[in-house]
Scaffold this motif. Structure first.
Motif, PDB file in Angstrom:
ATOM      1  N   ARG B  39     -33.077  21.078   5.957  1.00 49.86           N
ATOM      2  CA  ARG B  39     -33.236  20.504   7.295  1.00 49.86           C
ATOM      3  C   ARG B  39     -34.338  19.460   7.366  1.00 49.86           C
ATOM      4  O   ARG B  39     -34.364  18.647   8.284  1.00 49.86           O
ATOM      5  CB  ARG B  39     -33.514  21.608   8.319  1.00 49.86           C
ATOM      6  CG  ARG B  39     -32.293  22.373   8.698  1.00 49.86           C
ATOM      7  CD  ARG B  39     -32.423  23.005  10.056  1.00 49.86           C
ATOM      8  NE  ARG B  39     -32.265  22.021  11.105  1.00 49.86           N
ATOM      9  CZ  ARG B  39     -32.152  22.329  12.390  1.00 49.86           C
ATOM     10  NH1 ARG B  39     -32.222  23.571  12.774  1.00 49.86           N
ATOM     11  NH2 ARG B  39     -32.004  21.393  13.281  1.00 49.86           N
ATOM     12  N   PHE B  49     -25.939  19.354   7.432  1.00 48.56           N
ATOM     13  CA  PHE B  49     -25.397  20.664   7.075  1.00 48.56           C
ATOM     14  C   PHE B  49     -26.311  21.771   7.582  1.00 48.56           C
ATOM     15  O   PHE B  49     -25.856  22.750   8.172  1.00 48.56           O
ATOM     16  CB  PHE B  49     -25.219  20.776   5.558  1.00 48.56           C
ATOM     17  CG  PHE B  49     -24.760  22.128   5.108  1.00 48.56           C
ATOM     18  CD1 PHE B  49     -23.435  22.495   5.218  1.00 48.56           C
ATOM     19  CD2 PHE B  49     -25.669  23.059   4.611  1.00 48.56           C
ATOM     20  CE1 PHE B  49     -23.008  23.746   4.827  1.00 48.56           C
ATOM     21  CE2 PHE B  49     -25.249  24.323   4.219  1.00 48.56           C
ATOM     22  CZ  PHE B  49     -23.911  24.655   4.331  1.00 48.56           C
ATOM     23  N   ASN B  55     -26.983  26.002  14.055  1.00 51.23           N
ATOM     24  CA  ASN B  55     -26.410  26.037  15.400  1.00 51.23           C
ATOM     25  C   ASN B  55     -25.159  26.881  15.487  1.00 51.23           C
ATOM     26  O   ASN B  55     -24.900  27.525  16.497  1.00 51.23           O
ATOM     27  CB  ASN B  55     -26.113  24.618  15.880  1.00 51.23           C
ATOM     28  CG  ASN B  55     -27.366  23.968  16.420  1.00 51.23           C
ATOM     29  OD1 ASN B  55     -28.214  24.627  17.014  1.00 51.23           O
ATOM     30  ND2 ASN B  55     -27.499  22.679  16.175  1.00 51.23           N
ATOM     31  N   ILE B  56     -24.371  26.882  14.424  1.00 50.64           N
ATOM     32  CA  ILE B  56     -23.148  27.684  14.456  1.00 50.64           C
ATOM     33  C   ILE B  56     -23.481  29.168  14.314  1.00 50.64           C
ATOM     34  O   ILE B  56     -23.100  29.985  15.144  1.00 50.64           O
ATOM     35  CB  ILE B  56     -22.176  27.235  13.339  1.00 50.64           C
ATOM     36  CG1 ILE B  56     -21.591  25.876  13.698  1.00 50.64           C
ATOM     37  CG2 ILE B  56     -21.069  28.255  13.139  1.00 50.64           C
ATOM     38  CD1 ILE B  56     -20.739  25.265  12.618  1.00 50.64           C
ATOM     39  N   ARG B  58     -26.276  30.996  14.618  1.00 49.76           N
ATOM     40  CA  ARG B  58     -27.059  31.790  15.557  1.00 49.76           C
ATOM     41  C   ARG B  58     -26.400  31.906  16.927  1.00 49.76           C
ATOM     42  O   ARG B  58     -26.873  32.646  17.777  1.00 49.76           O
ATOM     43  CB  ARG B  58     -28.482  31.261  15.673  1.00 49.76           C
ATOM     44  CG  ARG B  58     -28.611  29.971  16.384  1.00 49.76           C
ATOM     45  CD  ARG B  58     -30.075  29.684  16.579  1.00 49.76           C
ATOM     46  NE  ARG B  58     -30.205  28.349  17.144  1.00 49.76           N
ATOM     47  CZ  ARG B  58     -31.346  27.805  17.417  1.00 49.76           C
ATOM     48  NH1 ARG B  58     -32.444  28.450  17.165  1.00 49.76           N
ATOM     49  NH2 ARG B  58     -31.389  26.603  17.935  1.00 49.76           N
ATOM     50  N   ASN B  59     -25.299  31.198  17.147  1.00 53.11           N
ATOM     51  CA  ASN B  59     -24.587  31.365  18.403  1.00 53.11           C
ATOM     52  C   ASN B  59     -23.410  32.331  18.308  1.00 53.11           C
ATOM     53  O   ASN B  59     -22.753  32.609  19.298  1.00 53.11           O
ATOM     54  CB  ASN B  59     -24.114  30.008  18.927  1.00 53.11           C
ATOM     55  CG  ASN B  59     -25.256  29.223  19.531  1.00 53.11           C
ATOM     56  OD1 ASN B  59     -26.143  29.800  20.153  1.00 53.11           O
ATOM     57  ND2 ASN B  59     -25.264  27.925  19.320  1.00 53.11           N
ATOM     58  N   ILE B  60     -23.134  32.810  17.098  1.00 51.43           N
ATOM     59  CA  ILE B  60     -22.101  33.840  16.949  1.00 51.43           C
ATOM     60  C   ILE B  60     -22.777  35.200  17.003  1.00 51.43           C
ATOM     61  O   ILE B  60     -23.806  35.393  16.359  1.00 51.43           O
ATOM     62  CB  ILE B  60     -21.372  33.715  15.591  1.00 51.43           C
ATOM     63  CG1 ILE B  60     -20.826  32.311  15.407  1.00 51.43           C
ATOM     64  CG2 ILE B  60     -20.240  34.714  15.491  1.00 51.43           C
ATOM     65  CD1 ILE B  60     -20.145  32.114  14.075  1.00 51.43           C
ATOM     66  N   PRO B  61     -22.234  36.158  17.762  1.00 52.68           N
ATOM     67  CA  PRO B  61     -22.831  37.491  17.745  1.00 52.68           C
ATOM     68  C   PRO B  61     -22.781  38.091  16.343  1.00 52.68           C
ATOM     69  O   PRO B  61     -21.780  37.922  15.640  1.00 52.68           O
ATOM     70  CB  PRO B  61     -21.937  38.285  18.699  1.00 52.68           C
ATOM     71  CG  PRO B  61     -21.285  37.279  19.555  1.00 52.68           C
ATOM     72  CD  PRO B  61     -21.136  36.056  18.712  1.00 52.68           C
ATOM     73  N   TYR B 102     -26.611  35.816   8.834  1.00 47.84           N
ATOM     74  CA  TYR B 102     -27.056  35.676  10.227  1.00 47.84           C
ATOM     75  C   TYR B 102     -28.546  35.376  10.302  1.00 47.84           C
ATOM     76  O   TYR B 102     -28.971  34.425  10.957  1.00 47.84           O
ATOM     77  CB  TYR B 102     -26.718  36.960  10.975  1.00 47.84           C
ATOM     78  CG  TYR B 102     -27.062  36.945  12.448  1.00 47.84           C
ATOM     79  CD1 TYR B 102     -26.277  36.226  13.343  1.00 47.84           C
ATOM     80  CD2 TYR B 102     -28.139  37.665  12.947  1.00 47.84           C
ATOM     81  CE1 TYR B 102     -26.565  36.225  14.690  1.00 47.84           C
ATOM     82  CE2 TYR B 102     -28.426  37.667  14.296  1.00 47.84           C
ATOM     83  CZ  TYR B 102     -27.640  36.942  15.167  1.00 47.84           C
ATOM     84  OH  TYR B 102     -27.939  36.945  16.499  1.00 47.84           O
ATOM     85  N   PHE B 106     -32.328  32.236  11.455  1.00 49.98           N
ATOM     86  CA  PHE B 106     -33.572  32.442  12.203  1.00 49.98           C
ATOM     87  C   PHE B 106     -34.788  32.218  11.320  1.00 49.98           C
ATOM     88  O   PHE B 106     -35.801  31.678  11.771  1.00 49.98           O
ATOM     89  CB  PHE B 106     -33.582  33.839  12.824  1.00 49.98           C
ATOM     90  CG  PHE B 106     -32.525  34.018  13.873  1.00 49.98           C
ATOM     91  CD1 PHE B 106     -32.705  33.496  15.142  1.00 49.98           C
ATOM     92  CD2 PHE B 106     -31.336  34.652  13.579  1.00 49.98           C
ATOM     93  CE1 PHE B 106     -31.733  33.621  16.102  1.00 49.98           C
ATOM     94  CE2 PHE B 106     -30.346  34.774  14.534  1.00 49.98           C
ATOM     95  CZ  PHE B 106     -30.553  34.257  15.801  1.00 49.98           C
TER      96      PHE B 106
END
Lengths: 302, 222
Positions: B39, B49, B55-56, B58-61, B102, B106
């Motif tokens: 990043r 990437f 973004n993808i 951490r927005n999925i449970p 996951y 974070f």
């Protein structure tokens, strides 16, 4: 901020960057191609598996009611947790030890146990000691679990928000003759709530994601749960997962973007000298508000 | 008084929780560091990437990821995680994989915020003495960044400890799975809940306190 680490590239760096880009692109393309091939091999790309999502049936029977339940649980949890969190946040700042200490214990306790345990326990409690009908019970259990956890997280947010206000605000309020309660309700709390807004919106993402727990373990008919009914009907496990994940991503990304937009706006239009609590402060699912765990935010809000 | 615990392997369940936590923590730290380096790298494609991943994911449970790993990866794509016959081990490894995927997002965000705390002048000085991007990242920026993100990383670790309970969704025999069985079979709901709650307090509270103290001690004083 990224440009801190490197200069504007010269001819050699440019060449190197191109090489890296191409190399990475090839790796990425190979990876994606491999996924595509595997899906093809397992027959997951057949149009018949994806077609249901172009019909209104899949949406009106399964996905939209599921999404509605997800949003309903999230909204209920937020609406109940917010005042509760404010209450505990203020209680933790009380001058009286007998108010401060129990509030602190309650908040730290509910922050350190998993939401799932709270949900399972609430569910069992409702089975044994209330007569909530069994089709309503999962919703009650999910909302209870979410409220207990998020109220204690929000309590920390409220506390951090109030502590982030300049001390002069309280002093000025006392100087014009306001009492303690008046200072809190008419000076500190309104400002703290404004400051906290992005953090509160960010917390909504966490709540939306956590409702999925109730879907799997308590058969609460939310989005993830409706996915399994849908997949049982059309036999499209992979496709249904991809669509449901996409819905979650769009929904939560919208919330995150709104939170950071709000944060930027509040930072720009700010009149007081206090800090603004960003969405990232609480966004870490289910992580804590920034600041060392157990000691609270200790004013280290950036 | 604690006779309801008889016949249940509570310690064993918590040991599985600890193992899940430790393995996932190491994995997500490694993947998260790689993502963070991507990043901030000068290559736009890698930056893109990294951003997309964070973004993808951490927005999925997490629940969706874990259930997918079992129903999608294992059942349909036949990913056996090196344990084709041992379903318990397979479930455990799939849970670790999901937790790593996951939480790496974070960890990456925490590290990136740490990289931002390193003053611009340091990177400029590093470049001035002729260090390359990877050298200045490795020798100057990351060591300082790690020291300043111990507390946020501790928060990720605490969240990870609690999130291991989600593995109950695919039947991994960890603490939440056992609690679910126990409160369904035994009468002492409150006592059982208290035992498991206490277990998690014991796991998370020291982590937070020790790493919080360490974070204060090791933070680069500026």
């Amino acid at each position: 901020m990224t440009s801190v680490l490197y200069d504007a590239p010269g001819p050699r760096a440019k060449r190197r960057n191109v090489i890296f880009s191409v190399g990475f692109f090839v790796l990425l393309a190979l990876f994606l191609w491999w996924i595509w091939r595997t899906m093809d091999d397992k027959g997951q790309l057949k149009w018949s598996l994806w077609e249901p999502f172009t019909t209104s049936d899949a949406w009106t029977t399964y996905l939209l009611p599921g999404l509605a339940n997800t949003l309903k649980a999230a909204a209920l949890a937020m609406v109940i947790a917010l005042p509760l969190g404010a209450l505990f946040g203020i209680a933790r700042l009380s001058d009286h030890r007998w108010v401060r200490a129990p509030a602190g214990v309650v908040v730290e306790f509910f922050r350190s146990i998993p939401v799932l345990l709270l949900m399972l326990f609430a569910n069992e409690l409702y089975v044994r000691s209330t007569d909530i009908p069994s089709e309503e019970r999962p919703l009650y259990a999910v909302v209870t679990g979410l409220v207990l956890y998020n109220a204690s997280v929000l309590a920390e947010v409220v506390r951090a928000g109030i502590l982030a206000l300049p001390k002069g605000q309280t002093e000025a309020a006392y100087a014009v003759g306001l009492r303690k309660g008046q200072t809190m309700t008419s000076i500190l709390l309104p400002q703290a709530v404004t400051v906290m807004l992005p953090a509160i919106v960010g917390q909504l993402v966490v709540i939306v994601k956590d409702t999925a727990l109730g879907g799997v373990l308590l058969t609460f008919p939310e989005l993830l749960n409706s996915r399994s009914t849908l997949a049982a009907n059309y036999a499209n496990v992979i496709a249904s997962f991809i669509v449901v994940a996409a819905i979650f991503i769009v929904l939560n990304f919208a919330l995150t973007s709104f939170a950071s937009w709000l944060e930027g706006r509040l930072r720009r239009g700010k009149k007081s000298t206090g800090a603004v609590l960003g969405a990232d402060e609480v966004e870490l699912n289910p992580a804590e508000v920034r600041g060392s765990f157990g000691t609270g935010a200790d004013g280290a809000i950036r | 008084m604690f006779d309801f615990l008889e016949g249940y392997d509570v310690l064993g369940a918590f040991w599985t929780t600890v193992k899940l936590t430790a393995l996932s923590a190491v994995g997500s730290l490694i993947l998260g560091t790689v993502l963070a380096a991507m990043r901030v790298s000068p290559v736009p494609l890698m930056r893109g990437f990294g951003t997309a991943y964070v973004n993808i994911v951490r927005n999925i449970p997490l629940t969706v990821i874990i259930v997918f790993s079992s129903l999608g990866l294992a059942d349909i794509f036949g990913m056996t995680m090196g344990a084709p016959d041992d379903f318990k081990l397979q479930g455990f490894r799939l849970a670790v994989l999901s937790l790593v995927v996951y939480h790496a997002a974070f960890v990456c965000e925490a590290l990136r915020s740490g990289i931002n705390t390193v003053p611009v002048g340091q990177a400029e000085a590093a470049r001035a003495i002729g260090l390359s991007f990877s050298q200045s990242l490795r020798l100057i920026v990351l060591p300082q960044a790690f020291r300043s993100v111990i507390v946020p990383l501790a928060n990720v670790l605490i969240a990870l400890t609690k999130n291991t309970t989600v593995a109950a969704a695919i039947g991994v025999a960890e603490a939440a799975t056992l609690m679910k069985t126990m409160i369904e079979n035994e009468a002492q709901t409150l006592a059982i809940a208290a035992v498991f709650a206490l277990g998690f307090v014991v796991l998370t509270l020291p982590t937070g306190l020790i790493l919080g103290w360490l974070g204060k001690r090791l933070a680069v004083k500026r």
